[in-house]
Design a protein around this motif. Structure first.
Motif, mmCIF file in Angstrom:
data_model
loop_
_atom_site.group_PDB
_atom_site.id
_atom_site.type_symbol
_atom_site.label_atom_id
_atom_site.label_comp_id
_atom_site.label_asym_id
_atom_site.label_seq_id
_atom_site.Cartn_x
_atom_site.Cartn_y
_atom_site.Cartn_z
ATOM 1 N N ILE A 1 0.844 -1.196 0.000
ATOM 2 C CA ILE A 1 0.000 0.000 0.000
ATOM 3 C C ILE A 1 0.881 1.249 0.000
ATOM 4 C CG2 ILE A 1 -1.708 1.325 1.310
ATOM 5 C CD1 ILE A 1 -2.818 -1.166 -0.089
ATOM 6 N N GLY A 2 2.042 1.153 0.632
ATOM 7 C CA GLY A 2 3.003 2.259 0.588
ATOM 8 C C GLY A 2 3.392 2.604 -0.841
ATOM 9 N N HIS A 3 3.535 1.586 -1.684
ATOM 10 C CA HIS A 3 3.835 1.847 -3.097
ATOM 11 C C HIS A 3 2.659 2.546 -3.784
ATOM 12 C CE1 HIS A 3 7.714 0.006 -3.182
ATOM 13 N NE2 HIS A 3 7.275 -1.212 -2.911
ATOM 14 N N LEU B 1 12.581 1.689 0.697
ATOM 15 C CA LEU B 1 12.684 2.049 2.110
ATOM 16 C C LEU B 1 11.588 3.039 2.505
ATOM 17 C CD1 LEU B 1 16.558 2.382 2.565
ATOM 18 C CD2 LEU B 1 15.082 0.456 3.196
ATOM 19 N N GLN B 2 11.206 3.894 1.567
ATOM 20 C CA GLN B 2 10.096 4.796 1.863
ATOM 21 C C GLN B 2 8.794 4.017 2.041
ATOM 22 O OE1 GLN B 2 8.427 7.659 -1.123
ATOM 23 N NE2 GLN B 2 9.110 9.191 0.371
ATOM 24 N N ALA B 3 8.590 2.976 1.225
ATOM 25 C CA ALA B 3 7.401 2.138 1.388
ATOM 26 C C ALA B 3 7.427 1.436 2.742
ATOM 27 C CB ALA B 3 7.312 1.122 0.256
ATOM 28 N N ASP B 4 8.619 1.039 3.205
ATOM 29 C CA ASP B 4 8.742 0.462 4.544
ATOM 30 C C ASP B 4 8.359 1.488 5.611
ATOM 31 O OD1 ASP B 4 9.543 -2.160 3.988
ATOM 32 O OD2 ASP B 4 11.652 -1.628 3.850
ATOM 33 N N CYS B 5 8.826 2.712 5.426
ATOM 34 C CA CYS B 5 8.509 3.775 6.384
ATOM 35 C C CYS B 5 7.008 4.055 6.391
ATOM 36 C CB CYS B 5 9.293 5.032 6.024
ATOM 37 S SG CYS B 5 9.203 6.354 7.261
ATOM 38 N N TYR B 6 6.395 4.033 5.213
ATOM 39 C CA TYR B 6 4.950 4.237 5.134
ATOM 40 C C TYR B 6 4.196 3.101 5.829
ATOM 41 C CZ TYR B 6 5.426 8.089 1.764
ATOM 42 O OH TYR B 6 5.708 9.287 1.157
ATOM 43 N N ALA B 7 4.734 1.884 5.749
ATOM 44 C CA ALA B 7 4.119 0.768 6.474
ATOM 45 C C ALA B 7 4.175 1.022 7.976
ATOM 46 C CB ALA B 7 4.817 -0.544 6.124
ATOM 47 N N TRP C 1 13.988 2.115 8.739
ATOM 48 C CA TRP C 1 12.946 2.970 8.176
ATOM 49 C C TRP C 1 11.554 2.529 8.591
ATOM 50 C CZ3 TRP C 1 13.432 7.675 6.358
ATOM 51 C CH2 TRP C 1 14.715 8.110 6.007
ATOM 52 N N PHE C 2 11.359 1.239 8.801
ATOM 53 C CA PHE C 2 10.079 0.790 9.335
ATOM 54 C C PHE C 2 9.880 1.358 10.741
ATOM 55 C CE2 PHE C 2 7.539 -2.733 11.395
ATOM 56 C CZ PHE C 2 6.340 -2.377 10.804
ATOM 57 N N LEU D 1 4.440 11.918 7.393
ATOM 58 C CA LEU D 1 4.845 11.766 6.002
ATOM 59 C C LEU D 1 6.242 12.332 5.762
ATOM 60 C CD1 LEU D 1 1.663 12.568 3.878
ATOM 61 C CD2 LEU D 1 3.082 10.515 3.695
ATOM 62 N N GLU D 2 6.494 13.531 6.276
ATOM 63 C CA GLU D 2 7.787 14.159 6.020
ATOM 64 C C GLU D 2 8.940 13.384 6.662
ATOM 65 O OE1 GLU D 2 5.690 16.611 9.328
ATOM 66 O OE2 GLU D 2 5.164 15.523 7.492
ATOM 67 N N GLY D 3 8.640 12.586 7.665
ATOM 68 C CA GLY D 3 9.673 11.774 8.284
ATOM 69 C C GLY D 3 10.093 10.584 7.463
ATOM 70 N N CYS D 4 9.353 10.347 6.382
ATOM 71 C CA CYS D 4 9.642 9.198 5.512
ATOM 72 C C CYS D 4 10.300 9.610 4.202
ATOM 73 C CB CYS D 4 8.352 8.431 5.208
ATOM 74 S SG CYS D 4 7.664 7.540 6.634
#
Length: 289
Positions: A170-172, A205-211, A269-270, A279-282
């Motif tokens: 879903i992050g993607h 890694l951003q998708a991991d952070c979004y998760a 990142w997760f 959001l900005e933290g990712c």
């Protein structure tokens, strides 16, 4: 995870049992089980998306988009499908609020359950690839047998580990809606292989952070986490790092071939998403490393 009583998403399509056991056709040539196996192994070793390899092995060019078979909602008596549906619903709630906060409207993706193989707008999908997101049709695809693979072969058991996999895909979708994926794709086309791989790592890694961001807000709003859940998620992130996957394939760890990030990076990142929830933290693209 505490999901009992939570709502279920209406965006789950159940296409299980409709897959073509001998393989689908991409670019006019048949893709059989042997070809898929080559694609998956090569993807693990060289860090290439198996869908891309399948396209090359099938003659290149744009894939032939076939019509998907109609799919209804999963049966209410299927606990695995209900779990997936509740996790998807929870991501919908979180991302709807996040997009609203920045003045945007969240467009909910579909999640399609399938068995064996499936036609997608991005080409032919196979269960051996694991879950994936197709930006062309805005759908997440998953064969639920992958959860057994996580438990028995990847050393990543647990319901929160399973939820992390969905939240990552879903992050993607979030990246697709925000235009990040398109920007990265354009940059990769102008870059050499090494730089392109580094961009892919930052995207993953951003998708991991979004998760992690999803987990932060889901816990804050609905208290979904139980003892051991966080450890399950962190373990899953570690087990699917590029270095871990290369070692599991019996290969030397080659950082230049990383496309998803090392185990340590994925865990970092997760955790950042879980702890910060912003959001900005990712923004992995502004991070120094």
């Amino acid at each position: 995870m505490r999901l009992d009583g939570h709502r279920e998403s209406e965006n789950v399509e159940d296409a299980r049992g409709q897959g073509g056991g001998g393989g689908r056709f991409i670019g006019g040539r048949g893709i059989g089980i042997g070809t898929v196996a080559v694609a998956v192994v090569a993807g693990w070793i060289f860090g290439i998306n198996p869908l891309t390899i399948l396209g090359m092995l099938s003659g290149g060019g744009s894939p032939v988009v076939e019509q998907q078979a109609p799919a209804g909602a999963p049966p209410a008596t299927d606990p695995k499908a209900r779990f997936v549906s509740m996790v998807l619903a929870d991501t919908e709630d979180v991302w709807r609020a996040q997009f609203s906060a920045i003045g945007k409207t969240y467009r909910e993706p579909k999640l399609r359950l399938y068995t064996g193989s499936e036609v997608t707008a991005c080409g032919g999908g196979q269960a051996a690839m694991g879950p994936f997101y197709c930006p062309a049709d805005e759908k997440v695809y998953i064969d639920l047998s992958f959860y057994e693979t996580m438990r028995t072969r990847l050393g990543a058991p647990g319901d929160f580990a399973q939820a992390y996999v969905i939240a990552h895909e879903i992050g993607h979708h979030v990246q697709n809606l925000l235009g990040v994926s398109e920007q990265v794709q354009r940059a990769r086309q102008r870059s050499d292989e090494r730089t392109g791989n580094q961009l892919s790592v930052r995207l993953e890694l951003q998708a991991d952070c979004y998760a992690g961001l999803w987990a932060h807000h889901a816990q804050r709003s609905r208290q979904i986490l139980e003892t051991g859940d966080v450890e399950e998620g962190l373990n899953a992130a570690a087990q699917i790092g590029d270095d871990a996957m290369q070692r599991n394939a019996g290969r030397q760890v080659v950082q230049e071939r990383f496309t998803h990030g090392s185990s340590a990076q994925r865990v970092t990142w997760f955790k950042r998403g879980m702890e910060g929830g912003k959001l900005e933290g990712c923004d992995t693209f502004r991070a120094a490393q």
